[in-house]
Design a protein around this motif. Sequence first.
Motif, PDB file in Angstrom:
ATOM      1  N   PHE A 240       0.817  -1.214   0.000  1.00 20.73           N
ATOM      2  CA  PHE A 240       0.000   0.000   0.000  1.00 20.73           C
ATOM      3  C   PHE A 240       0.851   1.265   0.000  1.00 20.73           C
ATOM      4  O   PHE A 240       0.618   2.180  -0.790  1.00 20.73           O
ATOM      5  CB  PHE A 240      -0.931   0.008   1.226  1.00 20.73           C
ATOM      6  CG  PHE A 240      -1.830   1.215   1.302  1.00 20.73           C
ATOM      7  CD1 PHE A 240      -3.023   1.253   0.606  1.00 20.73           C
ATOM      8  CD2 PHE A 240      -1.480   2.314   2.076  1.00 20.73           C
ATOM      9  CE1 PHE A 240      -3.862   2.369   0.661  1.00 20.73           C
ATOM     10  CE2 PHE A 240      -2.298   3.437   2.147  1.00 20.73           C
ATOM     11  CZ  PHE A 240      -3.491   3.460   1.434  1.00 20.73           C
ATOM     12  N   ASP A 241       1.842   1.349   0.875  1.00 19.97           N
ATOM     13  CA  ASP A 241       2.600   2.595   1.046  1.00 19.97           C
ATOM     14  C   ASP A 241       3.479   2.933  -0.148  1.00 19.97           C
ATOM     15  O   ASP A 241       3.763   4.103  -0.403  1.00 19.97           O
ATOM     16  CB  ASP A 241       3.463   2.526   2.308  1.00 19.97           C
ATOM     17  CG  ASP A 241       2.643   2.704   3.582  1.00 19.97           C
ATOM     18  OD1 ASP A 241       1.445   3.062   3.478  1.00 19.97           O
ATOM     19  OD2 ASP A 241       3.188   2.481   4.683  1.00 19.97           O
ATOM     20  N   THR A 242       3.952   1.933  -0.869  1.00 22.29           N
ATOM     21  CA  THR A 242       4.874   2.194  -1.973  1.00 22.29           C
ATOM     22  C   THR A 242       4.226   2.038  -3.354  1.00 22.29           C
ATOM     23  O   THR A 242       4.907   2.109  -4.370  1.00 22.29           O
ATOM     24  CB  THR A 242       6.091   1.247  -1.900  1.00 22.29           C
ATOM     25  OG1 THR A 242       5.630  -0.115  -1.962  1.00 22.29           O
ATOM     26  CG2 THR A 242       6.865   1.476  -0.607  1.00 22.29           C
ATOM     27  N   PHE A 243       2.904   1.856  -3.383  1.00 19.92           N
ATOM     28  CA  PHE A 243       2.190   1.683  -4.647  1.00 19.92           C
ATOM     29  C   PHE A 243       2.268   2.959  -5.491  1.00 19.92           C
ATOM     30  O   PHE A 243       2.089   4.064  -4.980  1.00 19.92           O
ATOM     31  CB  PHE A 243       0.734   1.318  -4.377  1.00 19.92           C
ATOM     32  CG  PHE A 243      -0.093   1.094  -5.609  1.00 19.92           C
ATOM     33  CD1 PHE A 243       0.273   0.138  -6.538  1.00 19.92           C
ATOM     34  CD2 PHE A 243      -1.239   1.848  -5.842  1.00 19.92           C
ATOM     35  CE1 PHE A 243      -0.492  -0.076  -7.682  1.00 19.92           C
ATOM     36  CE2 PHE A 243      -2.007   1.645  -6.971  1.00 19.92           C
ATOM     37  CZ  PHE A 243      -1.634   0.686  -7.897  1.00 19.92           C
ATOM     38  N   ASP A 244       2.537   2.813  -6.785  1.00 15.70           N
ATOM     39  CA  ASP A 244       2.682   3.954  -7.697  1.00 15.70           C
ATOM     40  C   ASP A 244       1.316   4.329  -8.274  1.00 15.70           C
ATOM     41  O   ASP A 244       0.921   3.866  -9.348  1.00 15.70           O
ATOM     42  CB  ASP A 244       3.668   3.599  -8.813  1.00 15.70           C
ATOM     43  CG  ASP A 244       4.010   4.801  -9.695  1.00 15.70           C
ATOM     44  OD1 ASP A 244       3.321   5.847  -9.582  1.00 15.70           O
ATOM     45  OD2 ASP A 244       4.946   4.696 -10.504  1.00 15.70           O
ATOM     46  N   ARG A 245       0.616   5.171  -7.563  1.00 10.43           N
ATOM     47  CA  ARG A 245      -0.720   5.576  -7.991  1.00 10.43           C
ATOM     48  C   ARG A 245      -0.689   6.490  -9.213  1.00 10.43           C
ATOM     49  O   ARG A 245      -1.628   6.493 -10.014  1.00 10.43           O
ATOM     50  CB  ARG A 245      -1.445   6.244  -6.814  1.00 10.43           C
ATOM     51  CG  ARG A 245      -1.773   5.245  -5.700  1.00 10.43           C
ATOM     52  CD  ARG A 245      -2.111   5.906  -4.380  1.00 10.43           C
ATOM     53  NE  ARG A 245      -2.482   4.911  -3.391  1.00 10.43           N
ATOM     54  CZ  ARG A 245      -1.610   4.219  -2.642  1.00 10.43           C
ATOM     55  NH1 ARG A 245      -0.310   4.439  -2.773  1.00 10.43           N
ATOM     56  NH2 ARG A 245      -2.030   3.319  -1.782  1.00 10.43           N
ATOM     57  N   PHE A 246       0.368   7.272  -9.339  1.00  9.68           N
ATOM     58  CA  PHE A 246       0.475   8.160 -10.493  1.00  9.68           C
ATOM     59  C   PHE A 246       0.454   7.365 -11.786  1.00  9.68           C
ATOM     60  O   PHE A 246      -0.353   7.625 -12.687  1.00  9.68           O
ATOM     61  CB  PHE A 246       1.754   9.002 -10.407  1.00  9.68           C
ATOM     62  CG  PHE A 246       1.991   9.847 -11.627  1.00  9.68           C
ATOM     63  CD1 PHE A 246       1.347  11.060 -11.781  1.00  9.68           C
ATOM     64  CD2 PHE A 246       2.849   9.409 -12.639  1.00  9.68           C
ATOM     65  CE1 PHE A 246       1.540  11.836 -12.924  1.00  9.68           C
ATOM     66  CE2 PHE A 246       3.050  10.176 -13.776  1.00  9.68           C
ATOM     67  CZ  PHE A 246       2.392  11.391 -13.921  1.00  9.68           C
TER      68      PHE A 246
END
Length: 600
Positions: A240-246
């Motif tokens: 979750f914390d390192t997921f690349d949402r961009f």
Amino acid sequence: MKDLLYSLAKTYLCVCLLLFIVACNNSKGKSYDSIDKSPEEISALYSDYLVKAVSNLDKIDISKIAKEDQKKYYKEARKYFKLLEPILAYSDKNNYKSLNAPNIIQVKGETSMDTRVMDPIGFQVIEENLDEEKIDTLTLNRAINVTSARLKLIHKNLSLSLKDHNIIWLIRDQIVRIATTGITGFDSPVLNQSLLESKYTYQTLIDIVNICQAKFSSKEIKDKFIVALESAQKDLDHDFDTFDRFNFIKDHTNNQLALLVEVQKDWKVKFPFEMALSNTMTSLFSNDALNVYYFSDHLNDTTKIVEKQQFGKELFNDVSLSKENNMACATCHVKDLAFTDGRKTFDKNQTRNTPTVTYAAYQQSFFMDARAGSLEGQVVGVVKNHNEFNMTMDSVVNRVLKNKSYKKKIADLYNNKRIGLNIRHAIASYIRTLNTFSSKFDKNIRGEESNLTEEEKLGFNVFMGKGLCASCHFPPVFNGTVPPNYNDTELEFIGTPDSKDTINPKLSSDLGRYLLYKTEEKKHFFKTPTVRNAAVTAPYMHNGVYTNLEEVVDFYNKGGGAGLGIANEYQTLPFDNLKLTQKEIDAVIAFMKTLTDEEY
């Protein structure tokens, strides 16, 4: 006799051949069965998930099973709730909202003077209570029983009516819901399994598209759309914390939206009207993604709209609308400051900071306490305010009609005699043009530019993930109007202090929403503003207490008012503190600066 039989047989064969040709023409281009059973099959899928969600909820017997088993059954129930989410959220919006509500007191009926304060129900309530070291059995049992009963009632009354355009709307809603709330931690406060749950909802979309295969003329389009959904689903298998949402939104969400337009063309869908999301949107971050007139009191009043917008701009800048001929809308909303005034408050008579009116169109409530329901209604509030225009609408109408140019425009542009309403509509129409989606961030996530720094991308990803900023400031507008339906604009109590004093902090004395209806549970609640153009709209908060973005992010990182030591019962921030590193704080600020539109 033989000739007669021969003639009848020949006629019969000709009729059969004709029927065959007609049938072929009717199914021309269809790659699949011409019998379309998709609505029934979608209903069956929905029914199955409802039954399984209820079955697992009913197994959570606090008095008989271990805590780990309670959590196991909850996770299964939650899984099926997420699998049914795309259908429930589209077909029964109110029940979905209740069942997926945060674990905070709900206040309803204020505007109708039928105020009701209600304890929340639903999955988030169960999730948070199951996580408590010492479980409040009464609260938990109530949440489980009421949630289960609600799902059973939905199942009992199950009656889906899904035409082709409804299915397209359902799919589009869910694609946008995943990108704007699903991947942000919006509704998984404890388990933090938003990415996994987004995979579940994608699976339902995949199943629905496969169920609808008879609707496709092109197997290629159908297969391409399935591949796009499966590819996004695969990329959600991440921390979750390192997921690349961009890149997820840039590469997956935008691609899915563009492909969905191809699908609806293939199905030859005719939409009866537009909802908040444009029927032809191909990118989440563009000025045609949202139907700006969905938020207007005058949904169909778009004739001569460019002229009306120009007329509204003139009125926006005209000081003659105020009693002393010394104040216009533009006096407080200065264009070069993204339509703010750069002051803590405009003058000694004002108690609240001047908000930007850029992107103000995309809301369902206006003023910081949400007392107006439209831009047109907000104009009335400004006119009547003794510390602003200090006029009546009748007086404004008289002044406008004394201006020959204005009088002619009213006559030419509006085919009615509701002059006051027309004046308000013109000003609102101009404000609705102040949404350009022209920032550096917008151009990069649309793929038009590629100059976003790694720090700025990290900032967006933290904003949308670990920082939980997007659980209140929803993309693409980054305000409190909740996607994908955009029917509600949220108010929050974040515990804003009255000064920067962190040694002896005191809560701001402004009671916010409470001042309107005297609802105790709404003390200090304010509308969630946009963070677009935030770099040029300082100072911040309803009272202008913070002068730079560093102070704002620090306030949230510490946990809002509660984190400063200000005791309060109803703070709505979904965290105690964020524990962001300095690198992450700097990145969030860098990202917010990329939201400045090019004209500012």
